[in-house]
Design a protein around this motif. Structure first.
Motif, PDB file in Angstrom:
ATOM      1  N   TRP A   1       5.766 -13.150   7.893  1.00 22.84           N
ATOM      2  CA  TRP A   1       6.316 -13.865   9.041  1.00 22.84           C
ATOM      3  C   TRP A   1       5.351 -14.962   9.525  1.00 22.84           C
ATOM      4  N   ARG A   2       4.073 -14.649   9.547  1.00 21.92           N
ATOM      5  CA  ARG A   2       3.076 -15.599  10.067  1.00 21.92           C
ATOM      6  C   ARG A   2       2.986 -16.868   9.224  1.00 21.92           C
ATOM      7  N   LYS A   3       3.526 -16.824   8.019  1.00 24.94           N
ATOM      8  CA  LYS A   3       3.495 -18.006   7.147  1.00 24.94           C
ATOM      9  C   LYS A   3       4.732 -18.889   7.311  1.00 24.94           C
ATOM     10  N   THR A   4       5.622 -18.512   8.210  1.00 25.83           N
ATOM     11  CA  THR A   4       6.886 -19.237   8.369  1.00 25.83           C
ATOM     12  C   THR A   4       6.904 -19.982   9.714  1.00 25.83           C
ATOM     13  N   ASN A   5       7.982 -20.715   9.939  1.00 22.59           N
ATOM     14  CA  ASN A   5       8.190 -21.403  11.215  1.00 22.59           C
ATOM     15  C   ASN A   5       9.366 -20.795  11.973  1.00 22.59           C
TER      16      ASN A   5
ATOM     17  N   ARG B   1       9.514 -18.785  14.621  1.00 24.44           N
ATOM     18  CA  ARG B   1       9.450 -18.912  16.078  1.00 24.44           C
ATOM     19  C   ARG B   1       9.814 -20.324  16.524  1.00 24.44           C
ATOM     20  N   GLU B   2       9.285 -21.336  15.830  1.00 17.37           N
ATOM     21  CA  GLU B   2       9.584 -22.719  16.200  1.00 17.37           C
ATOM     22  C   GLU B   2      11.076 -23.031  16.035  1.00 17.37           C
ATOM     23  N   THR B   3      11.674 -22.504  14.960  1.00 20.83           N
ATOM     24  CA  THR B   3      13.118 -22.705  14.752  1.00 20.83           C
ATOM     25  C   THR B   3      13.920 -22.048  15.868  1.00 20.83           C
TER      26      THR B   3
ATOM     27  N   TYR C   1      13.654 -24.211  18.944  1.00 20.24           N
ATOM     28  CA  TYR C   1      14.414 -25.458  18.801  1.00 20.24           C
ATOM     29  C   TYR C   1      15.894 -25.241  19.103  1.00 20.24           C
TER      30      TYR C   1
END
Length: 534
Positions: free
Chosen positions: A425-429, A431-433, A436
């Protein structure tokens, strides 16, 4: 019916058994007929008599048994024997249908005075000598009035159920207050959780870490108790319970006074996480404080609603979407798990309306194949409420942004019991998605979706879902009274998602025992707050 041959063989008499006159009498002259001819005649009559008997019986059953002559019976049976039947009944039915079609096409007069019951209608019809058309018109008006009343009653029922589901039962409110008072007056209720020597376990990845976010103390106790009692290795279980500031003292006091040894429990309030600041969670702060949003979830749910064009089921879905829990920070916390638990690699996140019935340690052995979220898909079942959900059930595809980026036929999945690989999870975006799309929905005045936290998660986790076997997580016990009991018994986790929570009086009686079996009704706080087994 009887057949009588005279001893001289010169006469043959056919008579009925029920008082009819002789149906047929044949006199035979000896010099004009042979025994062979007579024998053949008898055989022919024996063949015809059953048919005559059947027709006579039919006529008798139809009310013509008052015929006292062969001529009368002939008039009745003749048309049948010739294949002609009186069609007056068919003409009556055709006329009736014609009248119904006429009445259906006409407008019901304004101010028409309707009787209160069918008996009154019949009485009024007799007294006023109504014709068939007037009778049908009155009957239609009565039925439409009844339909309107039933519809209004159904909407009122749904509103009352929504209020019942959104409110806090008096017993649970009492429990929270009493435990909060105990926290302030009893040092034992304030003892550190877990004890200092067990603190390293909180970040030890060889343990089974569960995360539970809730402000319901009794529900949290059921989740923890059911997990511990169902586990094959309870000494390896660690529960991280996150609650809000107002519930923290009571939640801490409960687990301090009611340990679930050998399992380990940590209780933290959202105010104790340094990472949860306005800078990191700006959208959620806006969701909680935005006047329009708060009015949508807490305001008058009937204002502006066009109930005449809304089905009760659609109205129920809209009410469910306007539950105040959807703007609670606790409901959004799961999207911040990698930041809240930076030292953990894998966790199982649980909702507070679930019951664990089987050892869940095998969940940590599931290979997610590089995905982040192990979840049960909800598009492959037969029921319409829970297990037949696609993206079109959650999103407004008339919105251009939704139509551009999402597929309405994509399979949805469920929150409630999820395996999260936090390292991946920490390698993805993700939370930002999530942020948005929340912002975009706020800008569009909630026109992209209505239902809480799952829709933005469906978008944020798109491409990061690994389906797990449905037997791990059975949903719908808060929606459907017709839940399969045997299937529920076999499920690893049962989920009371929906309005009919087991701690509410509107919960389904036959499904409540799965939950109440893990409530400690002998506890002093439970008894003093009159939280009795329902």
């Amino acid at each position: 019916m009887q057949l009588h041959v005279s001893p001289s063989m010169r006469s043959l008499t056919i008579s009925s058994n029920n008082g009819f006159i002789d149906l047929m009498k044949i006199k035979v002259a000896a010099r004009h007929i042979s025994y062979r001819t007579l024998f053949h005649t008898i055989l022919i009559l024996a063949f015809l008599l059953p048919f005559v008997f059947i027709l006579t019986a039919i006529v008798t059953l139809e009310g013509v048994n008052k015929c006292s002559s062969f001529d009368c019976l002939g008039r009745r049976l003749g048309p049948r024997l010739l294949g002609r039947v009186d069609d007056s009944g068919q003409r009556l039915v055709k006329d009736f249908y014609k009248i119904l079609n006429q009445v259906n096409a006409e407008e019901i007069p304004d101010g028409i005075k309707l009787p209160d019951s069918f008996n009154q209608l019949v009485s009024k019809m007799k007294n006023n000598q109504y014709d068939a058309k007037t009778f049908a018109l009155m009957l239609r008006a009565m039925m439409e009035k009844l339909e309107r009343e039933i519809r209004e009653s159904k909407f009122s029922e749904l509103m009352n159920k929504h209020f019942a589901a959104s409110s806090i039962p008096k017993g649970l409110y009492c429990l929270s207050l009493r435990l909060t008072d105990e926290y302030s007056s009893n040092a034992h209720a304030r003892r550190q959780l877990p004890s200092p020597e067990l603190l390293p376990v909180l970040s030890n990845n060889s343990y089974y870490h569960f995360v539970l976010s809730t402000d319901n103390i009794l529900a949290a106790s059921v989740v923890v108790n059911s997990a511990v009692q169902s586990s094959l290795r309870p000494e390896k279980i660690v529960f991280h319970i996150i609650t809000d500031k107002k519930t923290y003292a009571g939640m801490h006091a409960w687990f301090a006074l009611n340990p679930v040894s050998p399992a380990i429990v940590e209780v933290k309030g959202v105010h104790q996480f340094d990472w949860l600041t306005l800078e990191n969670v700006p959208v959620l702060e806006a969701v909680e404080n935005h006047h329009g949003i708060r009015n949508y979830y807490h305001g008058n749910h009937l204002a502006g609603a066009n109930l005449s064009n809304t089905t009760p089921r659609t109205f129920a879905s809209k009410l469910q979407a306007r539950s105040p829990k959807y703007i609670s920070l606790l409901n959004h916390l799961r999207i911040y798990l990698p930041e809240l638990f930076p030292n953990l690699d894998k966790v199982v996140f649980l909702d507070d309306d679930i019951v664990i019935q089987r050892d869940l340690s095998p969940l940590w052995e599931i290979d997610l194949w590089g995905k982040v979220n192990g979840a049960v898909e909800t598009c492959k079942g037969e029921d319409e409420w829970v297990m037949s959900k696609h993206f079109r059930n959650y999103f407004n595809f008339s919105h251009p942004l939704i139509a551009k980026h999402l597929d309405p036929d994509e399979c949805a999945w469920a929150y409630g019991m999820n395996i999260f690989d936090l390292r991946t999870w920490r390698k993805t975006n993700i939370r930002e998605t999530y942020h948005y799309w929340l912002k975009e929905n706020l800008k569009s005045n909630l026109t992209m979706w209505k239902l809480g936290t799952l829709p933005p998660a469906l978008i944020a986790f798109k491409g990061h879902i690994h389906p797990i076997d449905p037997s791990w997580h059975m949903l719908g016990l808060g929606y459907q009274s017709k839940t399969n009991i045997e299937k529920a018994k076999r499920a690893a986790v049962i989920h009371y998602n929906g309005q009919s929570k087991p701690w509410l009086q509107i919960g389904f009686e036959h499904l409540r025992p799965f939950w109440t079996k893990y409530v400690n009704y002998s506890n002093d706080f439970v008894r003093n707050c009159h939280i009795l087994e329902l």
